[in-house]
Design a protein around this motif. Structure first.
Motif, PDB file in Angstrom:
ATOM      1  N   HIS A 145       0.842  -1.192   0.000  1.00 47.56           N
ATOM      2  CA  HIS A 145       0.000   0.000   0.000  1.00 47.56           C
ATOM      3  C   HIS A 145       0.880   1.245   0.000  1.00 47.56           C
ATOM      4  O   HIS A 145       2.046   1.195   0.395  1.00 47.56           O
ATOM      5  CB  HIS A 145      -0.915   0.012   1.225  1.00 47.56           C
ATOM      6  CG  HIS A 145      -1.674  -1.260   1.441  1.00 47.56           C
ATOM      7  ND1 HIS A 145      -2.856  -1.540   0.808  1.00 47.56           N
ATOM      8  CD2 HIS A 145      -1.385  -2.344   2.209  1.00 47.56           C
ATOM      9  CE1 HIS A 145      -3.285  -2.740   1.175  1.00 47.56           C
ATOM     10  NE2 HIS A 145      -2.409  -3.241   2.027  1.00 47.56           N
ATOM     11  N   ILE A 146       0.304   2.352  -0.427  1.00 50.67           N
ATOM     12  CA  ILE A 146       1.009   3.632  -0.452  1.00 50.67           C
ATOM     13  C   ILE A 146       0.142   4.675   0.232  1.00 50.67           C
ATOM     14  O   ILE A 146      -1.052   4.801  -0.062  1.00 50.67           O
ATOM     15  CB  ILE A 146       1.327   4.069  -1.898  1.00 50.67           C
ATOM     16  CG1 ILE A 146       2.277   3.071  -2.557  1.00 50.67           C
ATOM     17  CG2 ILE A 146       1.933   5.479  -1.917  1.00 50.67           C
ATOM     18  CD1 ILE A 146       2.486   3.313  -4.026  1.00 50.67           C
ATOM     19  N   ASN A 171       4.305  -3.059   7.933  1.00 51.38           N
ATOM     20  CA  ASN A 171       5.764  -3.023   7.833  1.00 51.38           C
ATOM     21  C   ASN A 171       6.143  -1.958   6.815  1.00 51.38           C
ATOM     22  O   ASN A 171       5.867  -2.107   5.614  1.00 51.38           O
ATOM     23  CB  ASN A 171       6.309  -4.379   7.402  1.00 51.38           C
ATOM     24  CG  ASN A 171       7.830  -4.351   7.236  1.00 51.38           C
ATOM     25  OD1 ASN A 171       8.532  -3.676   7.978  1.00 51.38           O
ATOM     26  ND2 ASN A 171       8.328  -5.086   6.246  1.00 51.38           N
ATOM     27  N   ILE A 172       6.752  -0.866   7.258  1.00 45.90           N
ATOM     28  CA  ILE A 172       7.142   0.217   6.358  1.00 45.90           C
ATOM     29  C   ILE A 172       8.375  -0.212   5.576  1.00 45.90           C
ATOM     30  O   ILE A 172       9.415  -0.553   6.164  1.00 45.90           O
ATOM     31  CB  ILE A 172       7.413   1.518   7.134  1.00 45.90           C
ATOM     32  CG1 ILE A 172       6.127   2.024   7.779  1.00 45.90           C
ATOM     33  CG2 ILE A 172       8.010   2.582   6.215  1.00 45.90           C
ATOM     34  CD1 ILE A 172       6.303   3.257   8.639  1.00 45.90           C
ATOM     35  N   ILE A 173       8.272  -0.198   4.252  1.00 46.80           N
ATOM     36  CA  ILE A 173       9.397  -0.618   3.419  1.00 46.80           C
ATOM     37  C   ILE A 173      10.061   0.555   2.712  1.00 46.80           C
ATOM     38  O   ILE A 173      11.165   0.430   2.197  1.00 46.80           O
ATOM     39  CB  ILE A 173       8.937  -1.659   2.371  1.00 46.80           C
ATOM     40  CG1 ILE A 173       7.786  -1.107   1.537  1.00 46.80           C
ATOM     41  CG2 ILE A 173       8.546  -2.956   3.050  1.00 46.80           C
ATOM     42  CD1 ILE A 173       7.337  -2.050   0.436  1.00 46.80           C
ATOM     43  N   GLU A 174       9.396   1.708   2.696  1.00 47.47           N
ATOM     44  CA  GLU A 174       9.994   2.896   2.087  1.00 47.47           C
ATOM     45  C   GLU A 174       9.269   4.118   2.621  1.00 47.47           C
ATOM     46  O   GLU A 174       8.031   4.134   2.702  1.00 47.47           O
ATOM     47  CB  GLU A 174       9.851   2.831   0.555  1.00 47.47           C
ATOM     48  CG  GLU A 174      10.517   3.988  -0.179  1.00 47.47           C
ATOM     49  CD  GLU A 174      10.311   3.898  -1.691  1.00 47.47           C
ATOM     50  OE1 GLU A 174      10.708   4.839  -2.392  1.00 47.47           O
ATOM     51  OE2 GLU A 174       9.734   2.882  -2.151  1.00 47.47           O
ATOM     52  N   ILE A 175      10.024   5.137   2.984  1.00 47.68           N
ATOM     53  CA  ILE A 175       9.410   6.375   3.465  1.00 47.68           C
ATOM     54  C   ILE A 175      10.225   7.561   2.980  1.00 47.68           C
ATOM     55  O   ILE A 175      11.459   7.552   3.068  1.00 47.68           O
ATOM     56  CB  ILE A 175       9.269   6.380   5.006  1.00 47.68           C
ATOM     57  CG1 ILE A 175       8.587   7.670   5.475  1.00 47.68           C
ATOM     58  CG2 ILE A 175      10.597   6.165   5.690  1.00 47.68           C
ATOM     59  CD1 ILE A 175       8.171   7.632   6.936  1.00 47.68           C
ATOM     60  N   HIS A 176       9.554   8.539   2.424  1.00 48.88           N
ATOM     61  CA  HIS A 176      10.172   9.803   2.023  1.00 48.88           C
ATOM     62  C   HIS A 176       9.334  10.942   2.599  1.00 48.88           C
ATOM     63  O   HIS A 176       8.097  10.877   2.590  1.00 48.88           O
ATOM     64  CB  HIS A 176      10.198   9.949   0.491  1.00 48.88           C
ATOM     65  CG  HIS A 176      11.165   9.036  -0.189  1.00 48.88           C
ATOM     66  ND1 HIS A 176      10.813   7.806  -0.680  1.00 48.88           N
ATOM     67  CD2 HIS A 176      12.495   9.188  -0.470  1.00 48.88           C
ATOM     68  CE1 HIS A 176      11.867   7.225  -1.244  1.00 48.88           C
ATOM     69  NE2 HIS A 176      12.895   8.038  -1.123  1.00 48.88           N
ATOM     70  N   GLN A 177      10.015  11.963   3.080  1.00 48.38           N
ATOM     71  CA  GLN A 177       9.296  13.151   3.518  1.00 48.38           C
ATOM     72  C   GLN A 177      10.087  14.400   3.151  1.00 48.38           C
ATOM     73  O   GLN A 177      11.312  14.351   3.012  1.00 48.38           O
ATOM     74  CB  GLN A 177       9.014  13.118   5.019  1.00 48.38           C
ATOM     75  CG  GLN A 177      10.225  13.244   5.912  1.00 48.38           C
ATOM     76  CD  GLN A 177      10.805  11.904   6.280  1.00 48.38           C
ATOM     77  OE1 GLN A 177      10.263  10.846   5.943  1.00 48.38           O
ATOM     78  NE2 GLN A 177      11.932  11.919   6.984  1.00 48.38           N
ATOM     79  N   HIS A 178       9.382  15.495   2.979  1.00 52.33           N
ATOM     80  CA  HIS A 178      10.020  16.759   2.631  1.00 52.33           C
ATOM     81  C   HIS A 178       9.252  17.888   3.300  1.00 52.33           C
ATOM     82  O   HIS A 178       8.020  17.959   3.209  1.00 52.33           O
ATOM     83  CB  HIS A 178      10.011  16.982   1.118  1.00 52.33           C
ATOM     84  CG  HIS A 178      10.428  18.364   0.715  1.00 52.33           C
ATOM     85  ND1 HIS A 178      11.697  18.853   0.920  1.00 52.33           N
ATOM     86  CD2 HIS A 178       9.728  19.380   0.134  1.00 52.33           C
ATOM     87  CE1 HIS A 178      11.771  20.098   0.480  1.00 52.33           C
ATOM     88  NE2 HIS A 178      10.586  20.435  -0.001  1.00 52.33           N
TER      89      HIS A 178
END
Length: 283
Positions: free
Chosen positions: A7-8, A33-40
């Protein structure tokens, strides 16, 4: 990552403390289970953008996500990652971008479902679709028939349930009405490194100015010609000896790779529009 349980989550709001902890904590509580995270965080404008890809046996509780959104006054979108977007591709005479998109789709590089190819030129002018079982629609257009042609186009977008429209060197300007209908889901490739050399014949403009680099720009379509939020750009070095025809030839490569990358980012939900700009999270 199994697409069946991937899921995204996309979040946008004003920048404030506790955002990452709150959203990731909610996913943790749901057994994700978080497999990728980006924040700005856009400090100049006080805005925050985040994309989280995660796996979970069952989707998180929407009520819990909504409660966090209300707490931070955030806008959020939740997508199952395995759902492929339906894409309608538009083209005129130059079919190199179309051919590249279809090639990348066939080898599995672009996770999309092409639902139609539309051209204002007859099918013999667009050879790239000859080997693909994709419906081809010839919709000629003149200044006198533009409104009627766009009615046909919109009917086709609706009937095919297209999620995304790609202008793969479609050399017609969409009306303001059509641009508004397709807001946020129509990508154009412009054969120039915008904001330089807008409009028609940009390679001729570039050659006349004696530039040493030409480029291509993929952007979302808006009512303002060639001024939509930019998704991707790249350049190609040229020399003083290059003619406009040389620039056109050299530009084909940069055009196709810029467009395919922009489409890929959009399909992966990696692009967030921020006013006249975009936040693009790489993969």
């Amino acid at each position: 990552m199994a697409y069946s349980d991937a899921h995204i989550l996309i979040v946008t709001c004003t920048s404030q403390t506790g955002l990452v902890a709150a959203w990731s904590g909610c996913l943790f509580d749901a057994g994700a289970n978080i497999i990728e995270i980006h924040q700005h965080a856009d400090l100049a404008e006080g805005q925050f953008f985040m994309r989280i890809a995660f796996t979970a046996d069952t989707p998180p509780d929407h009520a819990a996500l909504a409660a966090i959104a209300a707490r931070f006054d955030a806008h959020w979108q939740f997508y199952p990652a395995g759902i492929r977007q339906r894409v309608l591709i538009m083209v005129s005479k130059f079919d190199h971008c179309l051919a590249d998109l279809l090639y990348r789709w066939r080898i599995g590089e672009l996770a999309m479902d092409p639902v139609a190819v539309v051209s204002n030129h007859p099918p013999e002018a667009t050879r790239a679709v000859a080997t693909d079982d994709i419906p081809f629609h010839y919709l000629p257009v003149t200044p006198m028939t533009k409104a009627a042609q766009e009615e046909q186009l919109w009917r086709l977008v609706t009937e095919t349930q297209a999620d995304l429209v790609v202008l793969a060197r479609y050399m017609q300007v969409l009306s303001n009405e059509m641009a508004a209908k397709l807001s946020g889901r129509c990508i154009n490739i412009h054969h120039s490194f915008l904001p330089s050399f807008k409009g028609s014949r940009p390679y001729h403009q570039a050659q006349a100015r004696g530039v040493k680099l030409i480029g291509a720009t993929a952007h979302y379509v808006t009512a303002d010609l060639d001024e939509g939020p930019i998704i991707e750009q790249d350049v190609e070095r040229i020399s003083h000896a290059d003619t406009p025809d040389d620039l056109i030839r050299k530009g084909r490569d940069v055009e196709r790779r810029v467009l395919s990358k922009a489409v890929h980012y959009h399909l992966q939900r990696r692009v967030i529009v921020n006013g006249h700009r975009t936040v693009v999270f790489p993969d």
